[in-house]
Every structure is written in structure tokens, then in C-alpha cells.
Design an enzyme around this catalytic site. Sequence first.
Site, PDB file in Angstrom:
ATOM      1  N   GLU A 264       0.810  -1.212   0.000  1.00 18.19           N
ATOM      2  CA  GLU A 264       0.000   0.000   0.000  1.00 18.19           C
ATOM      3  C   GLU A 264       0.845   1.264   0.000  1.00 18.19           C
ATOM      4  OE1 GLU A 264       0.453  -1.245   4.351  1.00 18.19           O
ATOM      5  OE2 GLU A 264       0.278  -2.187   2.385  1.00 18.19           O
ATOM      6  N   ARG A 276       7.394  25.212  -5.259  1.00 19.89           N
ATOM      7  CA  ARG A 276       6.233  24.788  -6.050  1.00 19.89           C
ATOM      8  C   ARG A 276       5.955  23.303  -5.850  1.00 19.89           C
ATOM      9  NH1 ARG A 276       6.840  26.091 -12.135  1.00 19.89           N
ATOM     10  NH2 ARG A 276       4.932  24.822 -12.107  1.00 19.89           N
TER      11      ARG A 276
END
Length: 366
Positions: A264, A276
Site C-alpha cells: 500500500e 512549487r
Amino acid sequence: MESSTERTHRTYYLWACAFGLLTTGLLTTQALFSDFPERLYFLVTQPLIALFCAVAMGIVSVQRRTVVSLEKMALVVITLTAMSRLPFDLLYLGHVPPGAEGQLLTGLLMCAVMGFLTLGSRAATAFVTSVYLSHTGLMLWNDLANDGRWLNTLATQLALGTLLLLMAALFRFRIGYAQASSDRDTLQSLAVTDALTGLLNRRGGEHSLNALSGSDRGYLLALADVDDFKALNDQFGHPEGDRVLRALADGLRRADFAARWGGEEFLIVLDLPCERARLELRHLTDHTHQRASGLLPRPITLSVGATWVEPGQPWQDALQDADRALYRAKTAGKNRIEFTRLCTSPGRAAHTRSSDETGLELAGPT
């Protein structure tokens, strides 16, 4: 959405139909204003080809996609018109007019090429063989019936048969090569793609990281782990767990690249300037939460550990930093982002974040 291959295929169809209309128009006009004996053949067959070209252009233009059935229809039309020329000459005129041999040969070669391109290997071989034998038999019968030079005709037909055999071998080789190339590309794609999510697998992620590490710019590397995934699987079953992983993977596709790193756990890479990239990671994680929201009657959240990777820094070291940050996010309450290295301002270098600094908590699905 139409692919570039489909657009190219459609363009060739349209051009072929346009040239077909032009050619049949010229031949029909010539037959109308001429008195040569075989003009009746052109007055019947050329309008038939023109009608097919016009219908085909309309279908391809309106549907804007390749219509495979048109290929077989074209093969039928071309075969009927090209191969009917010789029986017409023999039955209507009683002989093959001077200069018709070249037209008959061209028609036979057109049928052979279209047969190899349109039909399967065995069907194409049977089709071309039958057309060739029919043509050869009629040509020899014409020479024998008219005291012609049947030995020259036989030699010509044998040479033509040799050419068709070479064409068959070439087409089979090219088709086999194209299939082998396609199979190789498919296997290469499968080797680096996770079957469940469609993202890169660990091997594909490593290849992408190696390529990115060779550049002269930094990037943000993050590891995201689904919170309490084992409990989710135990409560709702593995099929639901797989559905959650696919939904989360769909949300992560906005990254420059993402990989299912194992179980997972997902690897996320953002190839952006430092500040950014940090903001984009937050937006990306929120977007991913929204993709998974409502799948199950319990919240589905991610814990994320991230680090800024300087140009030239080994990604293996950065991955260890991100893994440590992920561990801190888990121990600090989950559903949050922890950074180990980040930029304080666009013009300054990244600095190391101490382990006791608070991470960026995420707004999980409501």
C-alpha cells in the site's frame, strides 16, 4: 479520442479515395468519348469503383476513425473489376487487345498486394494463388485458342509467380517482425507496470529515478502510505482494498511520475522548483483523498514522507530520508506530510528539518 496512428490511417484512406475518384473519372470520360473496343468494360467498372470511393470517403470522414471492414470491401471491388477485364476481353472481343497485358498485370498485382495486407496469412496465400492460377489459365487458353506464343506467356506467368512468392515471403516477414516488435514493447511495458494500479512498479520507478538523477535539477521525492490498510482489508476484504488502491493511484497520476513501491506504499516524484513542488504535493494529496472519498464507510487517508533531492544526490539516500519522514508522519498521528529537507525560500538552498518539527496535517475526506 483519436490517436495519431488512427488519424494517419484515416488520412491515407481519404487520399487513396480521392485519387481513386480522379482516376476513375478520367477513365470514364475517356471511354465516353472514345471508340476503342473495350470501352464498355470501363463504362461499367470505373463508375462502380468511383461509387465505392465516394461512399468510403463519406464513412471515414463522418466517423473519423478507421473502418476495417472498408479494407475487405475494397479488396472485393478491386478484385471484381481488375480480374473481370481478361474474361471480358476473351468473351466479348475474342482476344486480348494490344496493350492490355500491362493493365492486366497491374490489376493482378493490386489484388495480390491488397490481399496480403487485408487477409490473414493463410487466407491471403489461398486468395492470391487462386487469382494467379485463374489469370494464368485464361492467358494460356487465349494463346492456344488464337495460335499465340503460349511458351512466352507461360514463361511470363512463371516469372510473375516467382514475384508473387517473393511478395508473400516479404509480407510474412514484415508481419512477423511487426508482431514481434509489438510483443516486445508489450512485455517491456508489463515489466515496469503494476498490474493492479497501472502505475509504474518498483522496477519502473527505479528506472525513472535513475534517469532523473542524471539531470542537473533537483526534485521532490515522497513516499505515501495508506493509513491502517491492514485493518481496512480485514474489515472490508481484499477486493475492496484493491479498489481503494486503484482509486488512490488514479489520484496520483497528476505527479510527474508515481509508482506502486510495494503493498500500500506509493512513490511520488515532482520535477518542479522546490517551493512549487512542496505546494503541489499538498494539492496532489488532497486530490487523491477526494478520489478515494466515499469508497468505504470509513475515512481513507495517507501519511506522506517527503524530501527535496539536490542535483547529483543519489536517490537511494533521498529515499531513506523520505522513509524516515514517513515513519515520523505515522507516529505523529497519521494523515499528514512530514518533510526532511525543504526550501525556506526560492533563492535559498534546502535545509534539513529536525525530527521534532510539526508536519503538515492533511484534511482527510469528509
